[in-house]
Scaffold this motif. Structure first.
Motif, PDB file in Angstrom:
ATOM      1  N   GLU A  79       0.796  -1.559   0.005  1.00 14.19           N
ATOM      2  CA  GLU A  79      -0.028  -0.250   0.201  1.00 14.19           C
ATOM      3  C   GLU A  79       0.578   1.570  -0.087  1.00 14.19           C
ATOM      4  OE1 GLU A  79      -3.904   1.951   2.798  1.00 14.19           O
ATOM      5  OE2 GLU A  79      -2.616   0.307   3.147  1.00 14.19           O
ATOM      6  N   LEU A  80       2.099   0.993   1.423  1.00 19.09           N
ATOM      7  CA  LEU A  80       2.972   2.595   0.615  1.00 19.09           C
ATOM      8  C   LEU A  80       3.419   2.861  -0.414  1.00 19.09           C
ATOM      9  CD1 LEU A  80       5.079   3.140   3.632  1.00 19.09           C
ATOM     10  CD2 LEU A  80       5.895   3.249   1.735  1.00 19.09           C
ATOM     11  N   GLN A  81       4.180   1.755  -1.089  1.00 22.58           N
ATOM     12  CA  GLN A  81       5.049   1.959  -2.668  1.00 22.58           C
ATOM     13  C   GLN A  81       3.991   1.660  -3.565  1.00 22.58           C
ATOM     14  OE1 GLN A  81       6.977  -1.954  -2.402  1.00 22.58           O
ATOM     15  NE2 GLN A  81       8.863  -1.364  -0.888  1.00 22.58           N
ATOM     16  N   GLY A  82       3.103   1.604  -3.537  1.00 22.50           N
ATOM     17  CA  GLY A  82       2.257   1.825  -4.863  1.00 22.50           C
ATOM     18  C   GLY A  82       1.547   3.118  -4.601  1.00 22.50           C
ATOM     19  N   TRP A  83       1.101   3.654  -3.073  1.00 22.75           N
ATOM     20  CA  TRP A  83       0.724   5.243  -3.343  1.00 22.75           C
ATOM     21  C   TRP A  83       1.627   5.676  -3.415  1.00 22.75           C
ATOM     22  CZ3 TRP A  83       2.595   9.417   0.029  1.00 22.75           C
ATOM     23  CH2 TRP A  83       1.281  10.309   0.249  1.00 22.75           C
ATOM     24  N   LEU A  84       3.271   6.090  -3.426  1.00 25.26           N
ATOM     25  CA  LEU A  84       4.256   6.839  -3.233  1.00 25.26           C
ATOM     26  C   LEU A  84       4.263   6.855  -4.923  1.00 25.26           C
ATOM     27  CD1 LEU A  84       6.637   5.953  -1.395  1.00 25.26           C
ATOM     28  CD2 LEU A  84       5.646   8.224  -1.270  1.00 25.26           C
TER      29      LEU A  84
ATOM     30  N   GLU B 143       3.650  13.554   2.331  1.00 23.16           N
ATOM     31  CA  GLU B 143       3.536  12.833   3.493  1.00 23.16           C
ATOM     32  C   GLU B 143       2.904  11.344   3.969  1.00 23.16           C
ATOM     33  OE1 GLU B 143       3.018  12.510   7.972  1.00 23.16           O
ATOM     34  OE2 GLU B 143       4.009  14.229   6.680  1.00 23.16           O
ATOM     35  N   LEU B 144       2.801  11.055   4.811  1.00 23.52           N
ATOM     36  CA  LEU B 144       2.808   8.921   4.655  1.00 23.52           C
ATOM     37  C   LEU B 144       0.968   9.160   5.771  1.00 23.52           C
ATOM     38  CD1 LEU B 144       5.616   7.107   4.978  1.00 23.52           C
ATOM     39  CD2 LEU B 144       4.674   7.445   3.183  1.00 23.52           C
TER      40      LEU B 144
ATOM     41  N   ARG C 136      14.176   0.388   8.626  1.00 18.95           N
ATOM     42  CA  ARG C 136      12.979  -0.475   7.470  1.00 18.95           C
ATOM     43  C   ARG C 136      12.805   0.484   6.920  1.00 18.95           C
ATOM     44  NH1 ARG C 136      12.078  -3.528   3.805  1.00 18.95           N
ATOM     45  NH2 ARG C 136       9.848  -5.084   4.196  1.00 18.95           N
ATOM     46  N   LEU C 137      12.135   1.401   7.279  1.00 17.10           N
ATOM     47  CA  LEU C 137      10.775   1.850   6.694  1.00 17.10           C
ATOM     48  C   LEU C 137      11.724   2.541   5.642  1.00 17.10           C
ATOM     49  CD1 LEU C 137       8.053   3.479   6.589  1.00 17.10           C
ATOM     50  CD2 LEU C 137       8.838   5.848   8.145  1.00 17.10           C
TER      51      LEU C 137
ATOM     52  N   ASN D 157      11.630   1.676  -7.621  1.00 13.99           N
ATOM     53  CA  ASN D 157      11.067   0.972  -7.986  1.00 13.99           C
ATOM     54  C   ASN D 157      10.020   2.323  -9.118  1.00 13.99           C
ATOM     55  OD1 ASN D 157      11.970  -1.467  -7.447  1.00 13.99           O
ATOM     56  ND2 ASN D 157      10.506  -1.600  -5.941  1.00 13.99           N
ATOM     57  N   ALA D 158       9.646   2.748  -9.145  1.00 18.38           N
ATOM     58  CA  ALA D 158       8.738   4.414  -9.354  1.00 18.38           C
ATOM     59  C   ALA D 158       9.198   4.755 -10.191  1.00 18.38           C
ATOM     60  CB  ALA D 158       8.062   5.168  -8.774  1.00 18.38           C
TER      61      ALA D 158
END
Length: 449
Positions: free
Chosen positions: A167-172, A192-193, A206-207, A217-218
């Motif tokens: 979800e985090l990487q998809g949102w970015l 902003e997360l 890790r974050l 990756n984007a």
């Protein structure tokens, strides 16, 4: 000039100033018509916190109090720089637009503190896509700044959960695609997360890895049939903006390059590092300013907490203009007045004017632990140097910045005198004055570091 006998701490002034910026008449009316506005919830939390601790005591770190005082500080910095943009104030007054506008204010204040002029994108004519605002630095560079905030999370915070990471990487990825489609010139993207959970020190790395992988990756996305344009990317997490009751507040901020080959992690030679640093200096400076925006000062005198003793009184420190003893090269002790100062870890490189000979000399001095800690966060300004926050990028790059400032007004003869024993002096003599200044700053920084 403003004053009030009721302002004991800087936060007292900032809250009072916030009410003035928002408009006291607006506040009186809005408290009746839109009482559910988040600003009034934060103000209620401030009132409760003041009752709990009593008069004359610093407020405890709590989500709603921190968010309110940081917004107030951001508005002050924007006002001090120029003035908050009317469009920003309009959105801050609107209950639905308040949350994203708060984040924009925090972002803009970091640019303002770095010395940039903030111009609202609504002032631009034409139908082309616009950013949140433009930031113009003294050297004429203009950056288009996007600032987006994640509204909510479907997955619980768990950095070991594939669902959360996806979800985090998809949102970015989605935000990077939408921002890239705007085809902005010199873009800077802030994301902003909005994670409301406490991120402990063990989870920060890790974050960081998850965010870096997501942004990297984007870079495979295509925009209008081609690769995305290079951009600076800030990814932050401000727990106080989404958790009113949080008490062990932590802040996360990461700056990286997106599709930007000369702004990536890796080992490069010092000359290449300095070349890249020259290119990216303004945005790296904004990054350092961000750490100051996140921390509202307590003292009206501007003394960092690190330089106060147990009774809250300032300790004795090095200062521009102060007379101090120093070791001469012949082993004797001289007395000199500090003219310039640059810190390096636990040491300070100072330029002194000897009281006996009236000559300018360099000396290395050991800093007190409190001085070293304060200088790491706030730079040479703690020693009375009227400058912005220090660009903490790496020891030699930090020294390089400082040397550029010191040599800014030196003529050619004085510059060459700084490196008169350098083996490549003949080559350096053929440089024009500006490139000679850069070369001297680099050579001195490399020799000290």
């Amino acid at each position: 000039m403003v004053h009030s006998p009721s302002w004991q701490f800087v936060s007292d002034f900032l809250i009072d100033n916030l009410m003035t910026v928002f408009g006291r008449e607006w506040g009186a009316n809005a408290s009746q018509t839109i009482a559910d506005h988040m600003l009034f919830s934060w103000l209620d939390g401030l009132g409760e916190a003041r009752k709990e601790v009593g008069e004359g005591v610093l407020l405890p770190p709590r989500g709603n109090v921190s968010a309110l005082t940081r917004l107030a500080y951001a508005l002050y910095l924007l006002e001090h720089n120029d003035k908050p943009q009317q469009n920003l104030l309009t959105r801050l007054r609107h209950p639905v637009n308040f949350a994203p506008a708060v984040y924009e204010a925090l972002v803009a204040s970091a640019f303002a503190l770095a010395g940039a002029r903030i111009d609202g994108a609504e002032d631009e004519t034409g139908g082309a896509p616009k950013p949140e605002f433009f930031a113009t630095f003294r050297n004429g560079l203009i950056y288009a700044v996007e600032a987006k905030r994640k509204k909510s999370w479907k997955s619980p915070f768990d950095l070991n959960s594939d669902a959360f990471v996806d979800e985090l990487q998809g949102w970015l990825r989605d935000k990077l695609y939408k921002a890239s489609k705007k085809a902005l010139a010199n873009p800077v993207y802030w994301f902003e997360l909005g994670i409301d959970a406490e991120i402990n020190p063990d989870e920060v790395d890790r974050l960081r890895q998850v965010v870096v992988a997501g942004v990297t990756n984007a870079e495979t996305i295509t925009v209008n049939g081609g690769p995305p344009s290079p951009a600076y990317v800030f990814v932050t997490n401000n727990q106080d903006l989404v958790n009113e009751e949080a008490s062990n507040l932590g802040f996360f901020a990461l700056l990286m390059g997106f599709a930007m080959d000369n702004f990536r992690e890796g080992v490069v030679d010092i000359e290449t590092a300095m070349d890249n640093h020259d290119i990216h200096r303004p945005i790296r400076w904004v990054h350092d300013c961000l750490s100051l925006v996140q921390r509202v000062p307590n003292s009206f005198e501007g003394v960092p907490d690190e330089l106060l003793d147990d009774q809250g009184q300032p300790i004795d420190t090095l200062r521009i203009g102060k007379l101090i003893p120093y070791p001469r090269s012949d082993g004797t002790e001289g007395v000199g007045r500090i003219r310039e100062i640059a810190t390096l870890d636990q040491q300070a490189m100072v330029v002194l004017v000897d009281e006996q000979t009236n000559q300018q000399v360099f000396a290395k001095l050991l800093l007190k632990p409190q001085e070293a800690e304060a200088a790491k966060k706030f730079g040479n300004a703690i020693f009375g140097k009227p400058e912005g926050p220090q660009r903490v990028i790496g020891d030699r790059l930090r020294l390089y910045d400082r040397m550029l400032e010191i040599y800014a007004d030196y003529d050619r003869k004085s510059l060459l005198n700084q490196i008169r024993k350098h083996p490549n002096l003949i080559d350096f003599e053929n440089l024009d004055t500006e490139n000679l200044r850069i070369r001297v700053a680099r050579e001195i920084a490399k020799s000290i570091g």
